[in-house]
Each structure stands twice: as structure tokens, then as C-alpha cells.
Design a protein around this motif. Structure first.
Motif, PDB file in Angstrom:
ATOM      1  N   ALA A 160       0.837  -1.195   0.000  1.00 16.24           N
ATOM      2  CA  ALA A 160       0.000   0.000   0.000  1.00 16.24           C
ATOM      3  C   ALA A 160       0.875   1.249   0.000  1.00 16.24           C
ATOM      4  O   ALA A 160       2.036   1.209   0.403  1.00 16.24           O
ATOM      5  CB  ALA A 160      -0.924   0.009   1.218  1.00 16.24           C
ATOM      6  N   LEU A 167       7.308   4.903   7.820  1.00 16.96           N
ATOM      7  CA  LEU A 167       7.088   3.481   8.104  1.00 16.96           C
ATOM      8  C   LEU A 167       8.246   2.924   8.926  1.00 16.96           C
ATOM      9  O   LEU A 167       8.037   2.248   9.949  1.00 16.96           O
ATOM     10  CB  LEU A 167       6.951   2.705   6.789  1.00 16.96           C
ATOM     11  N   SER A 170       8.233   4.216  12.453  1.00 16.58           N
ATOM     12  CA  SER A 170       7.197   3.603  13.279  1.00 16.58           C
ATOM     13  C   SER A 170       7.591   2.190  13.694  1.00 16.58           C
ATOM     14  O   SER A 170       7.278   1.750  14.802  1.00 16.58           O
ATOM     15  CB  SER A 170       5.858   3.596  12.545  1.00 16.58           C
ATOM     16  N   THR A 174       7.875   1.341  17.631  1.00 14.16           N
ATOM     17  CA  THR A 174       6.996   0.347  18.266  1.00 14.16           C
ATOM     18  C   THR A 174       7.771  -0.851  18.798  1.00 14.16           C
ATOM     19  O   THR A 174       7.389  -1.409  19.827  1.00 14.16           O
ATOM     20  CB  THR A 174       5.934  -0.155  17.272  1.00 14.16           C
ATOM     21  N   GLY A 197       2.616 -10.537  23.353  1.00 17.51           N
ATOM     22  CA  GLY A 197       1.459  -9.850  22.798  1.00 17.51           C
ATOM     23  C   GLY A 197       1.858  -8.876  21.704  1.00 17.51           C
ATOM     24  O   GLY A 197       1.156  -8.729  20.699  1.00 17.51           O
ATOM     25  N   ALA A 198       2.998  -8.232  21.890  1.00 15.61           N
ATOM     26  CA  ALA A 198       3.463  -7.261  20.905  1.00 15.61           C
ATOM     27  C   ALA A 198       3.695  -7.915  19.551  1.00 15.61           C
ATOM     28  O   ALA A 198       3.379  -7.334  18.504  1.00 15.61           O
ATOM     29  CB  ALA A 198       4.747  -6.599  21.388  1.00 15.61           C
ATOM     30  N   PHE A 201       0.363  -8.258  17.875  1.00 14.98           N
ATOM     31  CA  PHE A 201      -0.203  -6.949  17.594  1.00 14.98           C
ATOM     32  C   PHE A 201       0.500  -6.275  16.419  1.00 14.98           C
ATOM     33  O   PHE A 201      -0.154  -5.755  15.497  1.00 14.98           O
ATOM     34  CB  PHE A 201      -0.106  -6.053  18.829  1.00 14.98           C
ATOM     35  N   LEU A 205      -0.856  -4.969  12.876  1.00 12.08           N
ATOM     36  CA  LEU A 205      -0.730  -3.550  12.558  1.00 12.08           C
ATOM     37  C   LEU A 205      -0.128  -3.338  11.177  1.00 12.08           C
ATOM     38  O   LEU A 205      -0.696  -2.634  10.335  1.00 12.08           O
ATOM     39  CB  LEU A 205       0.143  -2.860  13.624  1.00 12.08           C
ATOM     40  N   ARG A 208      -2.153  -4.871   8.103  1.00 15.69           N
ATOM     41  CA  ARG A 208      -3.290  -4.049   7.672  1.00 15.69           C
ATOM     42  C   ARG A 208      -2.828  -2.770   6.992  1.00 15.69           C
ATOM     43  O   ARG A 208      -3.434  -2.304   6.032  1.00 15.69           O
ATOM     44  CB  ARG A 208      -4.175  -3.693   8.871  1.00 15.69           C
ATOM     45  N   LEU A 209      -1.756  -2.194   7.509  1.00 17.94           N
ATOM     46  CA  LEU A 209      -1.268  -0.960   6.908  1.00 17.94           C
ATOM     47  C   LEU A 209      -0.792  -1.182   5.477  1.00 17.94           C
ATOM     48  O   LEU A 209      -1.078  -0.375   4.587  1.00 17.94           O
ATOM     49  CB  LEU A 209      -0.100  -0.388   7.725  1.00 17.94           C
TER      50      LEU A 209
END
Lengths: 212, 212
Positions: A160, A167, A170, A174, A197-198, A201, A205, A208-209
Motif C-alpha cells: 500500500a 514506516l 514507526s 513500536t 502480545g506485541a 499486535f 498492525l 493491515r497498513l
DNA sequence: TCGTATCTTTACCAATTGGTAAAAAGCCAG
DNA sequence: CTGGCTTTTTACCAATTGGTAAAGATACGA
């Protein structure tokens, strides 16, 4: 992670460091990593490092020219390890897969090398006074290349449309958060480090991005 | 941001601080914010703070009990400002809108209060030695509440299914990155602070993540 | 204008910190 | 087992740092 300096006048191909030297330099660097990453450059003292290393302060200064020398050596030695995950991105691979694996590798670094992460964070927080050159010559070209690669992938419609540099920021932010802000994470996760968990997640994230 | 301590024996309803006191305490706190955020607690010196404030060192110690007192006061005063964006999330509002606006407010804090951001980052990096209680009593309840709210929204199908706590961490990480790691960002963005691009990027990032 | 309370400066410490000099102790090849 | 190298210890500094005591200057209400 190569060791460096001390005798190093030019290039004698001999086994330039004795067994004792290698062992003690390693001890010192390991102790220094612990102390520097916890207290920052100015917050760390040679006495702390000496105690942690199990050596006397003058003995430490026999192996290193000074406090700054130890710090710079640590930073230099770490640079390669730190950039390795980004270097492993394969321009021939599947874009989504490569990015997602990069994210996981970076997250893994927070698990395996939290001290190293905090050492860098401390240095950058203070304006990178001892690392400016390294950022310019080591990090920037690599980021430029990676950003270009990502843009290619985007142009091919395989990712995308996003700004590659943001990007990358980020992803760093994160993933390193779990090491650098570990104290906070622990409070909010009732003692856990949140890394498991990270992993899930962040996979969601970025999937989807980046899905076109 | 309330001022605190100095006379504060209990609760005399008088105008407890003179004009000079208010002015000088403010100068000191502002100078201290500059110095602490740049060098960390141990890296900062009272002399630096004094010079920056345009006062003498003993004069500073007339207004504050000591170096630690200044630091703690800063941290306390900042806490409210820092948590305000999260407090503004409206349980009655549109979920997507509320989260995206929260992201933008946090990003705005990096633009407006980079020193405050670095002050906190320094403190957390070092294990939050002077802020542990505050995290427990101030931050944790608020995060717990917000996480619960987000879970409600998810259960109602108004947000995609994600772990609320990791979502919050990622928002903090990505937004504060531009203040805390500003030195690095500047190198990689050829001098820019990246904040404008970040605004658009983060909007896309969280919109895609949270769209059910 | 005067006296008192507030504020600021000067002159100091004691402890810590990065670093050094040089003697002492190990280590090891011949 | 010994002489020369490497390594470690002991005993120090000089500079910095957080902090104090007390004299001196200022502000300000009566």
C-alpha cells in the motif's frame, strides 16, 4: 562484534591481544554496557563499571584510554548488530513478508538486547553527541536504500502507498519501545514484558497498513 | 501545572508566594527542564541550571531544597499536561474519531513539548526511579480505564479487534519518537523534524488498523 | 523613612569522579 | 629458575559537584 584499539598501531598480522587482554576487555565492555545503559553516559562512573567488571579502576584504565573510549567502543561494536535486521531485508523476497519479518526481527532485538537498545536510546536522546558521524555514514545510507526499495515495491503495487521513512520510524518506535520503556510497560502489564502480545499486535498492525 | 512545596507547611489560605518567588521558581523550573531533558538527571548540574536561569547556585537552593526536589517538582507538574490527551478521549464520541484525534493530540505534544517528552523518556529509560508511584497511581488507572473503553468499542463492533494496551503503547511510541529521537529523525530527514509527514502517516496507520 | 522580612551574594566544604605515577606482583620463554 | 614483559595494586591528584553558613543587599508595609 569486533574488538578494537588498544595496541592497534597499524596492521601487524600477529595475534595482537593476549588471552588475558581479550577476556578483560570483554568483561569491561559488558560491565560498561550494563552501567551506561542504566544510567546514561554522565550518570555512569568508572567505579561502577570497575566493580561490575570485578576489576580495579586503574586496571580498567590500563585497557581503555578513558571513560569516553569505553563508551565509543561500545557504540561502534554495537552498530553492526543493530543494523543487521535491516540489512537482511531481501529485495528479491515478497515485500509483505520481508517487512513483517523485519518487524519481528527488530522486536526480537528488544527481547535479546534490551541493554543495547537503551544504550542507543540514551545516546540519541541526548542529541547523539558521540554518534553523529555514525548516523550519517552508517545508518543514513542504509535507510535511504531501504526507503528506495520500499518505494519500488509500492510503485509495483505490491504494498500500500505509505511514506517509507515514516514506516521505518514507526517500526523502530513500536519495537524498541518494549526495551526502552520497559519500566513503564511492566507497570501497565502487571509485571510482564508484553513482548509476546506485541509480536501478534505488530504483525496485525503492519499487515493491515501495508496490504494494497 | 500547579506550583508546589517551598513554604507549604499545611494550608494557609494566604497568597503564599510573592511575585518574585513565583517568577524565580518559574525561571528555575524552565531552566531545569532544558538541562534535565538534555542531559538526564545525573548529567545535569546545578551550575548549568543556575546559569540557564540567570541565578546563582545558592540562590537556586533558596527556592528548592535540592537538585532532586527540582526534578521531582518538574515531573509532578508535568504529569497532568502529559496525561491530558488521554483524558480527553470521549466515551460518547465516535470510536475511530476519538482514537485518531488522540493520536494527533499526542503528536502535537511532541511538537509543542519536546523537552517534556525527553524528560519523561530519560526518567523511564533509567527505570523510573523517581516516578514509580506516579505511574502506579496516576497513569495505570487511566490506562486501565481507556483500555476497558476500547474493549467496549471493539465488543460493539465499532473498532477492529486489537489488544488495547498494545494499541496504546504503539501510539505513545510512534508519536513520542519524533521528540525523543529527534536527533536521529533530523539526520534521516535531512534536517526536517518529520512531524507534518508523521501526521498523515499515523492517521493512515491507525485508520487501517482499526477499521472493522 | 525606617525596620523587618525577603532575597542574593560571597566564601566555603566534603564527597565524588576521572585520571596518573610508580611500585608490586604475575606470567612465561629460554 | 631467572630476566624481561604484562598485568594489577597502592597511593595519590586536581577538578567538579551538591550543598551550607552567614553576611549583605533589597523590597515593602507601617
Amino acid at each position: 562484534m569486533p574488538t578494537s584499539s588498544i595496541p592497534a598501531p597499524s596492521d601487524t598480522p600477529q595475534p595482537r591481544a593476549s588471552r588475558i587482554q581479550r577476556r578483560n576487555r570483554k568483561r569491561i565492555l559488558d560491565a560498561a554496557l550494563e552501567v551506561f545503559s542504566q544510567h546514561g553516559y554522565r550518570g555512569a562512573t568508572l567505579d561502577q563499571i570497575a566493580t561490575e567488571a570485578g576489576l580495579s579502576k586503574p586496571n580498567i584504565l590500563y585497557y581503555f584510554a578513558g571513560k569516553e573510549d569505553i563508551h565509543v567502543t561500545l557504540l561502534n561494536d554495537l552498530m553492526d548488530t543493530w543494523l543487521a535486521p535491516m540489512r537482511q531485508i531481501d529485495p528479491q523476497g515478497d515485500p509483505m513478508n520481508e517487512i513483517l519479518r523485519y518487524v519481528q526481527r527488530k522486536l526480537e532485538m528488544s527481547r535479546e538486547f534490551p541493554r543495547e537498545s537503551r544504550l542507543f536510546a540514551n545516546e540519541i536522546l541526548q542529541g547523539a553527541p558521540r554518534m553523529g558521524p555514525h548516523l550519517q555514514t552508517g545508518l543514513k545510507p542504509l535507510v535511504d536504500d531501504t526507503a528506495a526499495l520500499i518505494e519500488t515495491w509500492i510503485a509495483q503495487g505490491r504494498l500500500a502507498r505509505v511514506d517509507p521513512r515514516h514506516l521505518i520510524f514507526s517500526i523502530w518506535a513500536t519495537t524498541q519501545h518494549y526495551a526502552d520503556f520497559g519500566a513503564q510497560v511492566q507497570v501497565l502489564m502487571d509485571g510482564g514484558d508484553g513482548l509476546d502480545g506485541a509480536s501478534a499486535f505488530l504483525d496485525t498492525l503492519y499487515r493491515r497498513l501495508l496490504t494494497p
